[in-house]
Every structure is written in C-alpha cells, then in structure tokens.
Design a protein around this motif. Structure first.
Motif, PDB file in Angstrom:
ATOM      1  N   ARG A  45      19.419 -11.614 -27.432  1.00 14.50           N
ATOM      2  CA  ARG A  45      19.231 -12.452 -26.256  1.00 14.50           C
ATOM      3  C   ARG A  45      20.523 -12.505 -25.454  1.00 14.50           C
ATOM      4  NH1 ARG A  45      22.971 -15.263 -27.243  1.00 14.50           N
ATOM      5  NH2 ARG A  45      22.589 -16.368 -25.308  1.00 14.50           N
ATOM      6  N   ARG A  76      10.652 -10.394 -21.219  1.00 13.73           N
ATOM      7  CA  ARG A  76      11.222 -11.636 -20.687  1.00 13.73           C
ATOM      8  C   ARG A  76      11.353 -11.480 -19.166  1.00 13.73           C
ATOM      9  NH1 ARG A  76      15.966 -14.407 -23.781  1.00 13.73           N
ATOM     10  NH2 ARG A  76      14.893 -16.216 -22.912  1.00 13.73           N
ATOM     11  N   ASP A 223      21.368 -15.515 -15.650  1.00 13.98           N
ATOM     12  CA  ASP A 223      20.323 -14.542 -15.992  1.00 13.98           C
ATOM     13  C   ASP A 223      19.869 -13.755 -14.776  1.00 13.98           C
ATOM     14  OD1 ASP A 223      20.178 -16.672 -18.217  1.00 13.98           O
ATOM     15  OD2 ASP A 223      19.186 -14.865 -18.971  1.00 13.98           O
ATOM     16  N   ASN A 233      19.867 -19.734 -14.685  1.00 10.94           N
ATOM     17  CA  ASN A 233      20.532 -19.705 -15.995  1.00 10.94           C
ATOM     18  C   ASN A 233      19.781 -20.660 -16.921  1.00 10.94           C
ATOM     19  OD1 ASN A 233      22.688 -18.743 -17.711  1.00 10.94           O
ATOM     20  ND2 ASN A 233      23.557 -20.798 -17.617  1.00 10.94           N
ATOM     21  N   LYS A 234      20.212 -20.719 -18.151  1.00 11.93           N
ATOM     22  CA  LYS A 234      19.541 -21.531 -19.173  1.00 11.93           C
ATOM     23  C   LYS A 234      19.231 -22.939 -18.664  1.00 11.93           C
ATOM     24  CE  LYS A 234      18.483 -20.518 -22.444  1.00 11.93           C
ATOM     25  NZ  LYS A 234      17.071 -20.105 -22.715  1.00 11.93           N
TER      26      LYS A 234
HETATM   27  O1  MRU Z   1      17.317 -17.501 -23.534  1.00 16.46           O
HETATM   28  P1  MRU Z   1      18.654 -16.845 -23.674  1.00 16.46           P
HETATM   29  O2  MRU Z   1      19.398 -17.270 -24.880  1.00 16.46           O
HETATM   30  O3  MRU Z   1      18.549 -15.329 -23.542  1.00 16.46           O
HETATM   31  O4  MRU Z   1      19.465 -17.350 -22.412  1.00 16.46           O
HETATM   32  C1  MRU Z   1      20.766 -16.890 -22.196  1.00 16.46           C
HETATM   33  C2  MRU Z   1      21.429 -17.513 -21.029  1.00 16.46           C
HETATM   34  O5  MRU Z   1      20.871 -18.301 -20.305  1.00 16.46           O
HETATM   35  C3  MRU Z   1      22.828 -17.059 -20.727  1.00 16.46           C
HETATM   36  O6  MRU Z   1      23.560 -18.071 -20.105  1.00 16.46           O
HETATM   37  C4  MRU Z   1      22.780 -15.858 -19.774  1.00 16.46           C
HETATM   38  O7  MRU Z   1      21.886 -14.876 -20.248  1.00 16.46           O
HETATM   39  C5  MRU Z   1      24.107 -15.229 -19.600  1.00 16.46           C
HETATM   40  S1  MRU Z   1      24.606 -14.431 -21.092  1.00 16.46           S
HETATM   41  C6  MRU Z   1      26.044 -13.644 -20.885  1.00 16.46           C
END
Ligand code: MRU
Length: 327
Positions: A45, A76, A223, A233-234
């Motif tokens: 991930r 995803r 993302d 982002n998350k």
């Molecule tokens: O759901 P995830 O764990 O893949 O989400 C990751 C994130 O939101 C990160 O902040 C993003 O991918 C940047 S990672 C360098």
C-alpha cells in the motif's frame, strides 16, 4: 530502510503490511492475480509502492497484457500512481512487440527502472524538504509515507527522517490513522528503526495538540493531486488541514510528480475509495471512506522531486509537468 517488495526468481515478493509490526511475513506472488489481491487488501500500500508493485504485476502477466492491466487497474481507485504505472507499462509492452522482443523481459527492465526512479525521487524530495524545517521542529504526520509506502525512502516520512538526521526535528507526532492504523503500526515501526523521537496520538488529538502550541508543521503524502493543487490523501488529512489553518500552522504535502494527475482539473474529479464497513466496526453499518480531498488553499507547499511547488499551483504544477516532459 524498510523495503516492502523485491522481485526475485520470477516472482514478486511482498512484505505483508497487514501483519506488521507484529510479524514480518513475505508473500510470494507468481501470478498477477496474487499481486492484485495484495494491493486490494493493503498487504502492499501507499501510492508509489502500489505503482511499483503494479509494474512488476504487469511483468508476471505479460502474456495477457490487457487482461492483467484491467485486473491491476481495478484494485484501488484513488492512487493515480497505479494508472500511471499501467499506462507506462502499456507503452513499453507495445514497443517490445514492435521491436520483436519478449514483452516480459522488456517489462522487467522497465519495472526495475520504475523502482530505481522512485528511490531517486524520494531522495530528491527529502533534500528539497529540508528547507521547510527549523531546528527542533515538532512535526505532525498522518498515515504511513515511509519506505514501506514507496519502495524507496518514503515521501513525507522520508523527508522527516532526513530532517531528523540533519538535526532539524525535535519530535514527531504520529496520528494513528483509523481504521487500519497505518500510523500507529507502520509509521511507528519505521520511526523506531530510524531512532527518531515520536509519540503516537489518536487522530482526534491533532487539533488539541495544535491549540496547545505543540505542533510547528504538518507533513503528509498524497494519493492523487489535481491540476489545481487539490490533494487526495488518507481520510483525516482534510481535518488536519482545517485545524492547521485555524492555528496558523503550515501543511506541506510531499509527493512525486507521478502522483499529480494532469487529467483531473480539481479535487471534485478524484474518485474516493470506499472500503468494507467491517474495517471500521463489526457492530453496526459504517461508511468507510479511505481518502478525502484537501482544497489547495489549505496546502502551504507541495514538495516534489523537481522542487518545492508553491501557490498558485495551477502555474507551478503546470511548469513542473512541462519541464518533466522535456527531459
Ligand atoms: O490506504 P493506503 O495505506 O494505501 O493510503 C496511503 C496514503 O494515504 C499515503 O499518505 C499516500 O499513499 C502517500 S504514500 C507515500
């Protein structure tokens, strides 16, 4: 530095991030279906690492390229690095056919290049980001953006670790990142290995820490970034940005140019992944949004391998992408 993947003996091996920090279990993927499954359930991930894993997934399914591309592309929806890798792989595949070369062989050389370039981009982002820290900075970060998330040294967390090694970080606040705890499990694990001073806090502590004057800057990954600088982002990043704005604290996004989506004008066009409600609670129905969008006016800067981009992002992003297309 924690590496989340390696290609060896004709298979992609992935460090199963769902088992960290308790156990270090490597998954051996010989078929693209196994890579797709690993991406879906977050065994691998983080936007850049998903892109690198997909690149190797294309190698494994080179004999049935389009089917593999569709399968990996469906895993995803938000991280644009996935589509970026698949589009790049398609161009390589078509060139290999045209040149009469074995696609799997050419795709493997290309995937190794994607991994190397990500590591180089990470190094450059960390170097550019140093200017954003002052001696003893107390940084708040969210989710996991370290080596585990990129297959290099990381984006935001890579920059924080580099600043720590340069004597510029006093303390790192790590938001636990509900519901899958990428902060409490993965970022804590990486910072422990780096020897950097940190504490995990519940996501809902962020505004209170800012109000107490305990945070100097917020640094997160992304993302997908739209052309106008809106950042997906998350989930929870938007709330952090609102709180940071309220307290006059800068929020910096660290992300490679491959996370910028030139086809998306603004955040409204970014698809937001909804995951299984069971990840949130087994006792009630739940809405499990995996990401949110932070509007560009709450983003102080975007650190890329090409430098620190500042508002107006429409201009700075446009120039960075233009310069990249000329190299
Ligand atoms: O759901 P995830 O764990 O893949 O989400 C990751 C994130 O939101 C990160 O902040 C993003 O991918 C940047 S990672 C360098």
């Amino acid at each position: 530095m924690a590496s989340p993947l390696r290609f060896s003996g004709g298979a992609l091996e992935l460090l199963d991030q769902t088992r960290l920090p308790g156990e270090e279990v490597w998954l051996r993927c010989e078929e693209p279906e196994q890579v797709a499954d690993a991406i879906r359930r977050l065994a691998v991930r983080g936007a850049p690492a998903i892109g690198v894993a997909a690149a190797y997934g294309l190698v494994l399914g080179a004999e049935r390229f389009e089917k593999t591309a569709d399968l990996l592309g469906s895993t995803r929806p938000t991280a644009v690095n996935l589509r970026w890798a698949i589009d790049g792989g398609r161009a390589v595949y078509e060139r290999a056919l045209g040149d009469g070369r074995a696609p799997a062989e050419v795709l493997l050389e290309w995937a190794e290049g994607v991994e190397r370039e990500q590591a180089e981009a990470d190094r450059r982002m960390a170097a550019h980001a140093l200017a954003l820290f002052a001696e003893g900075s107390r940084v708040y970060t969210h989710c996991n953006t370290g080596g585990l998330a990129t297959a290099g040294s990381g984006t935001a967390l890579g920059a924080i670790e580099e600043a720590w090694r340069s004597g510029l970080v006093g303390h790192v606040w790590v938001g636990e990142t509900r519901p899958l705890l990428q902060g409490a499990r993965l970022t804590a694990w990486e910072l422990e290995q780096a020897g950097a001073p940190f504490r995990v806090v519940t996501d809902s502590s962020a505004a209170a820490l800012m109000a107490r004057g305990d945070v100097d800057l917020v640094m997160v990954g992304a993302d997908r970034i739209a052309r106008n600088g809106d950042v997906a982002n998350k989930i929870g990043t938007y709330a952090l940005a609102v709180a940071a704005d309220r307290h006059g604290i800068p929020l910096h996004v660290v992300a490679p140019l491959s996370t910028i989506d030139p086809d998306t004008a603004d955040g409204a066009g970014i698809p937001i992944e909804e995951r299984d409600p069971a990840e949130v609670t087994s006792h009630a129905d739940a809405l499990n949004l995996a990401f949110d969008v932070t509007p560009h006016d709450l983003v102080t800067s975007i650190v890329t391998e090409a430098g620190v981009l500042e508002p107006p992002y429409e201009d700075s992003i446009g120039l960075a992408l233009q310069a990249q297309s000329l190299t």
